[in-house]
Design an enzyme around this catalytic site. Structure first.
Site, short mmCIF file in Angstrom:
data_model
loop_
_atom_site.label_atom_id
_atom_site.label_comp_id
_atom_site.label_asym_id
_atom_site.label_seq_id
_atom_site.Cartn_x
_atom_site.Cartn_y
_atom_site.Cartn_z
N ASP A 73 0.87 -1.17 0.00
CA ASP A 73 0.00 0.00 0.00
C ASP A 73 0.91 1.23 0.00
OD1 ASP A 73 -1.68 2.10 0.64
OD2 ASP A 73 -2.75 1.02 2.20
N SER A 74 0.56 2.23 -0.78
CA SER A 74 1.44 3.38 -0.97
C SER A 74 1.54 4.31 0.23
CB SER A 74 0.96 4.21 -2.16
OG SER A 74 -0.27 4.85 -1.86
N GLY A 75 0.68 4.14 1.21
CA GLY A 75 0.66 5.04 2.35
C GLY A 75 -0.47 6.05 2.31
N GLY A 76 -1.25 6.05 1.24
CA GLY A 76 -2.35 7.00 1.12
C GLY A 76 -3.36 6.87 2.24
N ASP A 89 -7.73 -7.07 1.33
CA ASP A 89 -6.88 -7.05 2.52
C ASP A 89 -7.66 -6.35 3.62
OD1 ASP A 89 -5.45 -4.20 3.42
OD2 ASP A 89 -6.26 -4.18 1.39
N HIS A 146 -6.21 -18.65 14.04
CA HIS A 146 -7.53 -19.14 13.62
C HIS A 146 -8.19 -18.22 12.62
CE1 HIS A 146 -11.74 -20.23 13.54
NE2 HIS A 146 -11.99 -18.94 13.79
#
Length: 376
Positions: free
Chosen positions: A92-95, A271, A340
């Site tokens: 993820d780019s950090g946005g 995700d 789990h």
């Protein structure tokens, strides 16, 4: 990266596919465990490989930039080598992290100035710099730098933000043309659809992102507080426009029910921190419903943690034992619950894939949504 569409469910728009990366094949639909700081919290890499068995995990540029930093990652040979993970990674780019730092950042056309949540130090992310950071990290899939708008968000702000995200995308693409990967393998680049919960903006953004002709595409700015109906409606709008021959990634989503409903709309990749975060709070997801393992009712339940579960923890530990660990504040309890939940999420997407391939996804999905909505 070439995406092969293997089958589409006859009753829905759910898809089964696969794509190749330098670190292995990814079969879709897929859930990517979140390894924000080069670690899926509470899980050893051996357990991650052998028990949870994901084709791909996620890292985060913002957090890795702050710790351990690019100098250390480059010295190690990239994130794969640093954390001992030989399968695919997406960053993820950090946005989203910039979005979450609303009290400590300023957004301008050039980029974003923000304060570190660790020590308050000032930093600047521009589209170009974020591409450089992701080259240093060495993920197989890297994301465009975008602005994630909050919810609620008025139309005018959402429109301005969307156009800026598109301009940032163009800058990312131009920079990558001049910047080959650092570790001898190709990195695949995904742009991100924005537009908040406004259908016309979502359609406009999806068309712009599709026009970039990237190898895959992402849908951002959702699962930020909007009702589930809005989430599904926006994903539906976008999936009708994004090309069918490329993977679609819905960022930050979500509950098991959210995942199944969005698979039905044509989403391939997901995700979310929910399975790990909720596990640390004692919430277990199962195919029969949700368990709050802290409840007293489990104190004398000596049955397996989840008779339908696939990890060793589901077979070897009882619900009574796990409740005891939480009551005693033993960290092992959080580890077992995390193992789990991640095992369940990966089972869910693999079972969805199997059902898509054999043509039974639609009825199975409807049954699962009802079951998983129960509180046990």
């Amino acid at each position: 990266m070439h995406f092969t569409l293997e089958h589409t469910d006859p009753a829905t728009r759910a898809r089964a596919g696969r794509f190749e990366t330098a670190h292995g094949t990814v079969h879709t639909p897929i859930f990517m465990p979140v390894g924000t700081v080069a670690s899926v919290k509470g899980i050893h890499q051996k357990e991650l490989r052998e028990e949870i068995d994901p084709d791909i995990i996620l890292g985060n540029t913002y957090h890795l930039f702050l710790r351990p930093g690019m100098e250390i990652l480059e010295a190690a040979g990239g994130l794969h080598a640093f954390m001992g993970w030989d399968r695919a990674i997406l960053t993820d780019s950090g946005g989203y992290q910039v979005y979450s730092l609303s009290a400590n950042r300023k957004i301008r056309e050039e980029g974003v100035k923000f304060k570190s949540h660790i020590d308050g130090s000032l930093h600047v992310f521009t589209p170009e710099r974020v591409m450089e950071l992701q080259r240093s990290i060495g993920a197989d899939i890297i994301m465009a730098f975008d602005e994630c708008t909050p919810y609620p968000c008025d139309y005018a702000y959402a429109e301005r933000s969307m156009h800026m995200t598109h301009r940032w995308l163009d800058r990312c693409i131009e920079h990558l043309k001049k910047a080959p990967p650092k570790y001898g393998y190709e990195q695949s680049f995904f742009p991100i659809v924005q537009g908040s919960v406004y259908p016309d903006l979502r359609r406009q953004s999806a068309e712009y992102i599709a026009g970039a002709d990237a190898v895959g595409n992402a849908i951002g700015g959702l699962s930020v507080g909007e009702p589930a109906e809005e989430l599904y409606a926006m994903a539906d709008e976008v999936c009708r426009i994004l090309p069918e021959d490329k993977p679609r990634y819905l960022m930050g989503v979500g509950t098991p029910i959210n995942i199944l409903e969005n698979i039905a709309l044509g989403v391939d990749m997901f995700d979310c921190v929910m399975p790990t975060r909720n596990a640390r709070n004692g919430m277990l997801f199962t195919s029969e419903g949700t368990i709050n393992i802290k409840n007293r009712k489990w104190a004398t339940d000596f049955s397996p943690l989840d008779p339908m579960g696939l990890t060793f923890a589901d077979r070897e530990y009882s619900r009574a034992y796990l409740r005891h660990l939480f009551a005693a504040n033993e960290y092992l309890g959080k580890q077992i619950a995390t193992l789990h939940n991640l095992g369940f999420y990966l089972w869910l997407v693999r079972e969805a894939r199997r059902r898509i391939l054999d043509g039974t996804f639609g009825p199975w999905k409807d049954k699962m949504v009802v079951q998983m909505d129960k509180r046990l």
